[in-house]
Write an enzyme that holds these catalytic residues in place. Structure first.
Site, PDB file in Angstrom:
ATOM      1  N   HIS A 203      44.808  21.411  36.787  1.00  0.00           N
ATOM      2  CA  HIS A 203      45.146  20.069  37.278  1.00  0.00           C
ATOM      3  C   HIS A 203      43.902  19.221  37.541  1.00  0.00           C
ATOM      4  O   HIS A 203      44.006  17.999  37.679  1.00  0.00           O
ATOM      5  CB  HIS A 203      46.030  20.151  38.536  1.00  0.00           C
ATOM      6  CG  HIS A 203      45.362  20.760  39.721  1.00  0.00           C
ATOM      7  ND1 HIS A 203      45.373  22.111  39.965  1.00  0.00           N
ATOM      8  CD2 HIS A 203      44.659  20.202  40.755  1.00  0.00           C
ATOM      9  CE1 HIS A 203      44.721  22.364  41.091  1.00  0.00           C
ATOM     10  NE2 HIS A 203      44.270  21.224  41.584  1.00  0.00           N
TER      11      HIS A 203
ATOM     12  N   ASN B 186      35.511  41.232  42.908  1.00  0.00           N
ATOM     13  CA  ASN B 186      36.503  42.224  43.309  1.00  0.00           C
ATOM     14  C   ASN B 186      36.686  43.243  42.196  1.00  0.00           C
ATOM     15  O   ASN B 186      36.532  42.920  41.019  1.00  0.00           O
ATOM     16  CB  ASN B 186      37.844  41.579  43.689  1.00  0.00           C
ATOM     17  CG  ASN B 186      38.716  41.296  42.485  1.00  0.00           C
ATOM     18  OD1 ASN B 186      39.464  42.157  42.030  1.00  0.00           O
ATOM     19  ND2 ASN B 186      38.622  40.091  41.956  1.00  0.00           N
ATOM     20  N   THR B 187      36.960  44.468  42.590  1.00  0.00           N
ATOM     21  CA  THR B 187      37.340  45.511  41.633  1.00  0.00           C
ATOM     22  C   THR B 187      38.459  46.323  42.271  1.00  0.00           C
ATOM     23  O   THR B 187      38.520  46.455  43.497  1.00  0.00           O
ATOM     24  CB  THR B 187      36.152  46.424  41.259  1.00  0.00           C
ATOM     25  OG1 THR B 187      35.518  46.920  42.438  1.00  0.00           O
ATOM     26  CG2 THR B 187      35.143  45.682  40.409  1.00  0.00           C
ATOM     27  N   ARG B 188      39.337  46.858  41.433  1.00  0.00           N
ATOM     28  CA  ARG B 188      40.542  47.502  41.954  1.00  0.00           C
ATOM     29  C   ARG B 188      41.064  48.547  40.974  1.00  0.00           C
ATOM     30  O   ARG B 188      40.778  48.491  39.767  1.00  0.00           O
ATOM     31  CB  ARG B 188      41.630  46.452  42.190  1.00  0.00           C
ATOM     32  CG  ARG B 188      41.953  45.653  40.929  1.00  0.00           C
ATOM     33  CD  ARG B 188      42.713  44.366  41.229  1.00  0.00           C
ATOM     34  NE  ARG B 188      42.938  43.592  40.005  1.00  0.00           N
ATOM     35  CZ  ARG B 188      42.086  42.724  39.497  1.00  0.00           C
ATOM     36  NH1 ARG B 188      40.929  42.504  40.116  1.00  0.00           N
ATOM     37  NH2 ARG B 188      42.349  42.077  38.383  1.00  0.00           N
TER      38      ARG B 188
ATOM     39  N   HIS C 215      32.193  35.293  44.174  1.00  0.00           N
ATOM     40  CA  HIS C 215      33.407  36.096  44.328  1.00  0.00           C
ATOM     41  C   HIS C 215      33.221  37.368  43.521  1.00  0.00           C
ATOM     42  O   HIS C 215      32.667  37.356  42.419  1.00  0.00           O
ATOM     43  CB  HIS C 215      34.622  35.322  43.809  1.00  0.00           C
ATOM     44  CG  HIS C 215      35.794  36.190  43.459  1.00  0.00           C
ATOM     45  ND1 HIS C 215      36.113  36.514  42.156  1.00  0.00           N
ATOM     46  CD2 HIS C 215      36.713  36.812  44.234  1.00  0.00           C
ATOM     47  CE1 HIS C 215      37.176  37.291  42.143  1.00  0.00           C
ATOM     48  NE2 HIS C 215      37.571  37.491  43.392  1.00  0.00           N
TER      49      HIS C 215
END
Length: 283
Positions: free
Chosen positions: A180, A119-121, A117
């Site tokens: 969990h 992502n950059t924003r 995975h």
């Protein structure tokens, strides 16, 4: 401060990075004897009373090596719902926002090859900041792969700030955790958020770091794929992969901030949920 020019600059980088990554992934498919290519689907965001809500492009490929990989770029503008605005950095007093970014998830056909995975924003509310990172998610971990992945991002961080790697790798360990289940989603990487830009100079510094995160991903992950993609695997390995994918799906649907942000801001549902694996099992 008007961040329109900076938003466009960040958008241009994210789109360029998308093109480079997709070309590299398609090259890997060719090396494996596959003619799989990315299919691109443009989408427009809708928001009542907003003449410029933006949108994005979803890139999706299903191939011989990449069982399912999505690379999405979006640039959106709008107003957060009041309750959601309270949870967003800088949006408490003014719920208007703009956001541009790239998001990638790759699920691999061979369980010996790690999923990943990245992502950059860049977001603008009452404040402007960068966020993102990359984390490796191998169903069958190899210490060599984990060490090299972390070493690559350690080096990228060190070019910009001597504290970044320690801070951001710890943040990844804390963030990519499934409470969990009591397990981490993968073997970590880096995660950062609210890397704030007080002025143009800070924007350029933070953009340069974010660009190096993208470049580092483009360098290290294809190398790991090529190392493992022709490895033999057993049916037990495949079962391990499918069970691990179930954990991955649980994290993304229950805890992931990006999933929540996309759904809360009227994003494209198919693009938001492209992170879900093509197959999974729960024992």
């Amino acid at each position: 401060m008007d961040w329109s020019d900076e938003t466009q600059q960040a958008r241009s980088w994210f789109e360029s990075l998308r093109d480079q990554i997709c070309a590299e992934f398609e090259a890997i498919e060719r090396e494996a004897g596959s003619d799989a290519s990315f299919a691109y689907t443009a989408w427009d965001r809708e928001e009542e009373g907003n003449d410029n809500p933006g949108g994005g492009v979803q890139g999706l490929m299903k191939g011989k090596v990449f069982e399912k990989v999505g690379v999405n770029v979006s640039t959106v503008h709008g107003t957060f719902a009041p309750e959601f605005a309270k949870t967003i950095n800088g949006a408490q007093d003014d719920p208007s926002f703009s956001a541009t970014g790239i998001s990638l998830v790759a699920h691999m056909a061979n369980p010996q090859v790690p999923a990943v995975h990245m992502n950059t924003r860049f977001l603008v509310t009452g404040k402007a900041w960068f966020g993102g990172g990359a984390d490796l998610n191998p169903p069958i971990p190899y210490e060599e792969d984990t060490s090299e992945f972390h070493a690559a991002f350690r080096a990228a961080c060190a070019k910009h700030n001597p504290t970044y790697y320690e801070r951001f790798s710890k943040w990844a360990d804390e963030y990519f955790y499934i409470p969990h289940r009591g397990v981490h989603r993968g073997v970590g990487g880096i995660f950062y958020d609210h890397l704030e830009c007080a002025d143009e100079a800070a924007f350029q510094r933070n953009l340069a770091f974010t660009q190096d995160v993208g470049r580092t991903f483009l360098e290290i992950f294809p190398m790991l794929v090529r190392r493992r993609m022709e490895s033999d695997f057993t049916q037990e390995d495949k079962r391990t992969q499918l069970e691990w994918r179930g954990r991955y799906a649980e994290f993304n649907l229950v805890y992931d901030r990006g999933t929540l942000f996309g759904l809360k801001t009227g994003g494209n549902v198919d693009a938001i949920l492209m992170s879900l694996p093509p197959q999974a099992e729960w024992a």
